[in-house]
Design an enzyme around this catalytic site. Structure first.
Site, PDB file in Angstrom:
ATOM      1  N   ASP A   1       0.825  -1.210   0.000  1.00  0.00           N
ATOM      2  CA  ASP A   1       0.000   0.000   0.000  1.00  0.00           C
ATOM      3  C   ASP A   1       0.857   1.256   0.000  1.00  0.00           C
ATOM      4  O   ASP A   1       1.939   1.298   0.597  1.00  0.00           O
ATOM      5  CB  ASP A   1      -0.896  -0.011   1.241  1.00  0.00           C
ATOM      6  CG  ASP A   1      -1.811   1.192   1.310  1.00  0.00           C
ATOM      7  OD1 ASP A   1      -2.754   1.260   0.510  1.00  0.00           O
ATOM      8  OD2 ASP A   1      -1.557   2.074   2.163  1.00  0.00           O
TER       9      ASP A   1
ATOM     10  N   GLU B   1       0.708  -0.715  -5.141  1.00  0.00           N
ATOM     11  CA  GLU B   1      -0.285   0.329  -5.360  1.00  0.00           C
ATOM     12  C   GLU B   1       0.501   1.619  -5.566  1.00  0.00           C
ATOM     13  O   GLU B   1       0.925   2.272  -4.612  1.00  0.00           O
ATOM     14  CB  GLU B   1      -1.234   0.459  -4.167  1.00  0.00           C
ATOM     15  CG  GLU B   1      -2.350   1.446  -4.441  1.00  0.00           C
ATOM     16  CD  GLU B   1      -2.685   2.348  -3.263  1.00  0.00           C
ATOM     17  OE1 GLU B   1      -3.732   3.014  -3.314  1.00  0.00           O
ATOM     18  OE2 GLU B   1      -1.899   2.414  -2.304  1.00  0.00           O
TER      19      GLU B   1
END
Length: 643
Positions: free
Chosen positions: A323, A376
């Site tokens: 993330d 991401e």
């Protein structure tokens, strides 16, 4: 009692740390720190007890407090090693598995005193309680068959259709105050659902322990502990084991980009900024009001990489979705001028974070080559999913955030205006093979007032469902692995709410049930046809037939796999106007079977189609020697294959 007096009360010396361990820790190359630091039930000289070790180089004294000593800091002091490592350790025979504990630290910095959870704890109390729990991670795994085939299931040329989910709000128990299901309770219904829907993988939003439920796990404090909200570590292992036994891979969201500043966590750990930067221009994240790891510190790199490998090894995780990579790469991420510090060359790139990400990926693929790391990363940073030896960051894949934003922007427009935005459909192909892309329709797009996927679609109810079927169809036809956040397949009417269950009751209504069936059939077709996944990352797997009919808002293209004689031709109509006698070029003669039609009445459509298929005519079209004269349904995608 002074720190020196407390240290003298430590039981006879015992250490799990060798000189080599200390050398690797200082070098930042010790990637199994969880085996050495933390709390470990062991037997020494015939006595069973627990060995504790914690890194706190700026502490004057450290002791273990817990329910076994009435939280008395004078009772169980640790002793600092004399090798300059900053590690405090001790063995106590009066402590066992299940004991609650924290570290009581007195800092050399103004005698700052604090009680901290164990950074390496394997288990914690159920939040909002914050104590660590001594735990044994033994589990009898039964996923050997999955392990034997995992490399094949995870390779770049395999189908990958990912169901992204938040465990606490997938399905709740209304009879018991609408509480979330436990890991064990979820194992059977989740596995059955994923098999029924034909997903290949499930991606769990962070299950690492976190104090604030509303952070969805992205504000992690327990980098080695699954959240106790849904059960014990063994309960999570049971869930993963069950999924594996049913052929479903498990991807874990993992967050090395920031951590919360809760007092019991990593922040200001030993009275200094140990895990984070002292300067807020590098150590504080303005978007999330959280701390940023000091990636230039060797011990911090070792801590984070140990965490990543721990989940892959101990919990048999099949991949990590990392993330917030963009926030790690740029020193000026979400900062104004004067709020950030340039690197040594005067640039905005975070050289320390770049080095860390490369080491992370090298370690993951070096130890677990049959897993995947997925970034991401929301910018155009080059070579994210290219090997480090070629200058890349070393990730296996990258979320295609540009595709997600473009496609949702396009679909939100009234079809009458779509011809003016045709480029939003086609632009992703121009860069589509620069990275190994995953196409996400993720949780980020159905929260914070953005509405559900269904609510983004224009038109009346029939058109909204037709648009959503078309969106899903186009995603599965487009090159790239697939990811869909839970609830999208149901046609959820409201945006996702982490405090309640998905709206499963909607399945009593035909449009929602038919949409769900469409997603299941898309997954099935995707997994059956190699043309749709074998060359996801190869330009040879995609070919335009016609991308220029903006006036009619249509697209025609084909996908190919290793066998070039078995292509799939896709035709998409992004308007509610049926196209009759619509001629499309095809690459070969013969009968072309209509394999999928999102306008079928079976899925809630108007049931326009081509009677199961058409015979190609020797009439050139779109630069092809043969063509079909098809009926192109409204707001629909059809897939054709030579049968």
């Amino acid at each position: 009692m002074s720190g020196k007096e407390r240290m003298q009360k430590v039981l006879p010396s015992l250490s799990l740390l060798t000189e080599h361990d200390i050398y690797l820790l200082k070098e930042g190359s010790h990637f199994n720190l969880h085996e050495k630091l933390g709390a470990h039930p062991i037997e020494s000289e015939g006595r069973r007890g627990v060995y504790f070790a914690v890194w706190a180089p700026n502490a004057e004294s450290v002791s273990v407090v817990g329910d076994f000593n009435c939280w008395n800091p004078a009772s169980h002091p640790l002793k600092v090693r004399e090798d300059g490592s900053g590690i405090w350790e001790g063995f106590f025979s009066d402590i066992g598995v299940g004991a609650l504990y924290k570290y009581h630290l007195v800092s050399r910095n103004h005698q700052y005193t604090v009680e901290k959870s164990d950074p390496f704890a394997f288990c914690t109390e159920i939040p909002p309680r914050t104590a660590s729990v001594v735990w044994d991670l033994q589990h009898q795994w039964n996923d050997q068959d999955w392990s034997a085939q995992r490399a094949q299931r995870n390779q770049m040329t395999a189908p990958m259709s990912i169901y992204e989910m938040h465990l606490g709000s997938w399905r709740r128990v209304p009879e018991e105050g609408d509480r979330p299901m436990t890991y064990r309770e979820m194992a059977k219904p989740l596995t059955e659902y994923l098999r029924e829907m034909k997903f290949t993988h499930v991606e769990l939003m962070p299950i690492t322990e976190h104090p604030f439920y509303g952070s969805w796990g992205y504000q992690t404090t327990g980098y080695f502990a699954p959240t106790r909200r849904y059960g014990t570590p063994q309960d999570l292992m049971y869930l993963i084991d069950t999924l594996h036994q049913n052929g479903i891979g498990v991807i874990l969201d993992w967050v090395p980009s920031h951590f919360p500043t809760d007092q019991h966590g990593l922040a200001y750990f030993d009275g200094t900024y140990l895990y984070e930067h002292a300067d807020s221009r590098k150590g504080f994240h303005p978007d999330w009001s959280s701390a940023i790891f000091n990636y230039g510190r060797n011990e911090v790199q070792a801590f984070l990489i140990s965490s990543a490998l721990f989940w892959l090894e101990t919990y048999h995780i099949d991949g990590l979705r990392i993330d917030g990579v963009a926030s790690m790469l740029y020193l000026d991420y979400s900062r104004k001028e004067g709020e950030w510090i340039p690197n040594m060359y005067g640039g905005r790139e975070n050289l320390e974070a770049i080095s860390f990400l490369k080491r992370l990926n090298e370690a993951v693929y070096g130890h677990f080559p049959d897993t995947q790391t997925i970034a991401e990363e929301s910018t155009s940073w080059p070579m994210v999913s290219r090997p480090t030896y070629l200058g890349g960051l070393g990730f296996g894949m990258k979320w295609n955030m540009g595709w997600m934003h473009d496609i949702l922007s396009y679909f939100s427009k009234d079809p009458v205006h779509r011809k003016y935005h045709h480029g939003q459909l086609t632009f992703s192909i121009w860069y589509g093979f620069s990275e190994n892309f995953v196409l996400p329709l993720s949780h980020d797009e159905v929260v914070h007032g953005k509405g559900s996927l269904l609510s983004k679609m224009p038109g009346d109810d029939w058109q909204r469902f037709a648009n959503l079927r078309l969106l899903f169809g186009y995603m599965y036809a487009h090159p790239g692995k697939k990811l869909l956040f839970m609830g999208g397949e149901l046609g959820q009417g409201t945006e996702w709410n982490h405090d309640r269950s998905l709206d499963w009751h909607l399945l009593q209504y035909p449009p929602h049930r038919q949409l769900q069936q469409w997603v299941a059939d898309l997954n099935g077709f995707y997994r059956e046809e190699p043309a749709l996944y074998q060359k996801d990352f190869d330009p040879a797997g995609f070919e335009w037939i016609d991308l220029n009919d903006a006036a009619a808002s249509t697209l025609i293209f084909l996908r190919r796999g290793e066998n070039p004689d078995q292509p799939v031709v896709f035709v998409c109509n992004f308007t509610p106007v049926p196209r009759l006698d619509y001629r499309i070029g095809v690459p070969a003669e013969g009968f072309w079977q209509e394999r999928l039609n999102s306008d079928s009445s079976f899925y809630g459509g108007s049931n326009l189609g081509n009677g199961g298929g058409l015979l190609a005519e020797p009439i050139p079209s779109h630069g092809r020697p043969y063509s079909l004269r098809i009926t192109l349904p409204p707001l629909a995608m059809i897939a054709l294959m030579r049968g």
